[in-house]
Design an enzyme around this catalytic site. Structure first.
Site: not given
Ligand code: GDP
Ligand code: IMO
Ligand code: MG
Length: 421
Positions: A12-13, A39, A41, A330
């Site tokens: 997840g995430d 969730a 998001h 990044d």
């Protein structure tokens, strides 16, 4: 018709919200098909920064219609709050957000029971979001659930009465306080009145779309390894998260799901209990601080680890992944060396993820390979060629291991901080 599933290939995430937001321009429908408001998001675009729990993250694209399929479980107060938040931000959802009346409703007793079960498990707790997810899905499959259709057919009161009789007994036995019928009934009747304009049976809309040139973008909630069957049970969530869930959760035959985008974080995170083979326990280390994140739903600190290729490869196999969107590359900038887990060993033998259960996975030894890092800030990079050579090598290594091409690379949290390859 084109059907694209966006799925998280870890716990997840992975950044699914961002990916769905930037792909939504090309979609007629953006749909949630599993899970519920467990969730969280994150979407960052010209409208602002949002943590979305139920409305599909593609709702910001003006020509897109959002669908919440019957496979989703809904806390009505959260949905109402989200609709209001979006309207306030200038994203009008009226007439372009449809909720399946088949979806199950999270009731107050589901949230109470979620908490009581967690406390009873003590150290072995799942670490749920305490949003009532396990209990509402348990009621769904044991024919005790309450759906929006129950309001239309006038069954709501009768079904609520039975459930409160049952649930209050358990709640009181576990030391909680009984819920009052009249107050729950009135509260949920008012939620129904507010949500009614968004309720619509999705069958014809979906079937018509599949017969024409419509594009469906399917937004998974949770990740592959929180799947009830294929995740690290019992440290999982209560719904199926692999793409087949979209078939049941929206009424899309499996043969149509031909594009599966695996959103893959350049490292690994996990919230809650359960094994995380590459976990970093040195909380003072540079890398721990770099990878650190706060959960979008509960505000908990996410556990972090190095990239685990066995996990990504297994996800690719389970979901029929056709492309990878690599996120958070990044974040690795500035590390001298980057470790990557290339496989597992148990008692000296090479094993796969699926060979052991959650307790076995806790004991596996990760085989690490060390890759040289890069010092440059890559957040402004617009093409693959602009990335430092070592970052390019890192990307190529992932697609080789997974056997799936990396088509997008995230170099920052905002929509446009994405390289198309
Ligand atoms: P989801 O549940 O899969 O939608 O992911 P979350 O939103 O819970 O967590 C992902 C986090 O990573 C959020 O804070 C995003 O804003 C952030 N994010 C996504 N993609 C990137 C990326 O490429 N670079 C950076 N730095 N952050 C990203
Ligand atoms: P998104 O869609 C990360 C985890 C919880 C817990 C387990 C069970 O934002 O990626 P639940 O409340 O579902 O019964 O909790 O699943 N979990 C998530 N972890 N991201 C999520 O969603 C999650 N949804 C549930 O932390 O370990
Ligand atoms: Mg999330």
């Amino acid at each position: 018709m084109t059907v694209i599933a966006v799925i998280g290939s870890q716990w997840g995430d992975e950044g699914k919200g961002k990916v769905v937001d930037f792909l939504a321009e090309q979609a007629d429908y953006v749909a949630r098909f599993n899970g519920g408001n467990n969730a969280g998001h994150t979407v960052i675009n010209e409208f602002g920064t949002f943590k979305i729990h139920l409305v599909p993250s593609g709702i910001f694209a003006q020509n897109t219609t959002g669908l919440i399929g019957g496979g989703v479980v809904i806390d009505p107060a959260v949905l109402i709050e989200e609709i209001e938040m979006l309207n306030k931000a200038g994203v009008n959802v009226d007439g372009r957000l449809w909720v399946s009346p088949r979806s199950h409703i999270i009731m107050p007793y589901h949230k109470i029971l979620d908490g009581l079960y967690e406390e009873a498990k003590g150290k072995g707790a799942t670490g749920t979001t305490r949003r009532g997810i396990g209990p509402v899905f348990a009621d769904k499959v044991s024919y005790n659930g309450i759906r929006w259709t129950d309001f239309a057919s006038d069954m709501f009161e009768q079904r609520l009465e039975v459930q409160l009789t049952l649930k209050n007994k358990i709640i009181v036995a576990l030391g909680g306080e009984a819920l009052k019928f009249a107050s729950v009934r009135d509260e949920y009747r008012s939620y129904y009145a507010r949500i009614k304009p968004y309720l619509k049976e999705l069958f014809s809309l979906v079937q018509d779309g599949l017969k024409t040139d419509k594009t469906f973008l399917l937004e998974q909630a949770m990740g592959t390894f929180l799947d009830t069957d294929w995740g690290t049970y019992p440290f999982v969530t209560a719904s199926t998260t692999i793409p087949s869930a979209a078939s049941a959760g929206l009424g899309i035959p499996p043969k149509y799901i031909q594009n599966v985008i695996g959103v893959t974080k350049a490292y690994t995170t996990r919230v809650g209990g359960g094994p995380l083979p590459t976990e970093i326990h040195d909380y003072e280390s540079e890398v721990y601080k770099k990878f650190g994140e706060v959960a979008a739903t509960t505000g908990r600190v996410r556990r972090v680890g190095w990239l685990d290729l066995e996990i990504v490869k297994t996800a690719a196999e389970l979901s029929g992944m056709t492309e990878i969107c690599l996120t958070k590359l990044d974040v690795l900038s500035g590390l001298k060396e980057i470790q990557v887990c290339t496989g597992y060993k148990l008692n000296g033998e090479t094993i796969r993820y699926a060979d052991v259960d959650a307790y076995g996975l806790d004991k596996v030894e990760c085989v690490y390979e060390t890759f040289p890092g890069w010092s440059e800030d890559i957040s402004k990079a617009k093409s693959f060629e602009e990335l430092p050579v070592n970052a390019q090598k890192y990307v190529k290594m992932i697609e080789e291991a997974a056997g799936v091409p990396v088509k997008w690379i995230g170099v920052g949290p905002a929509r446009d901080e994405t390289i198309r390859r």
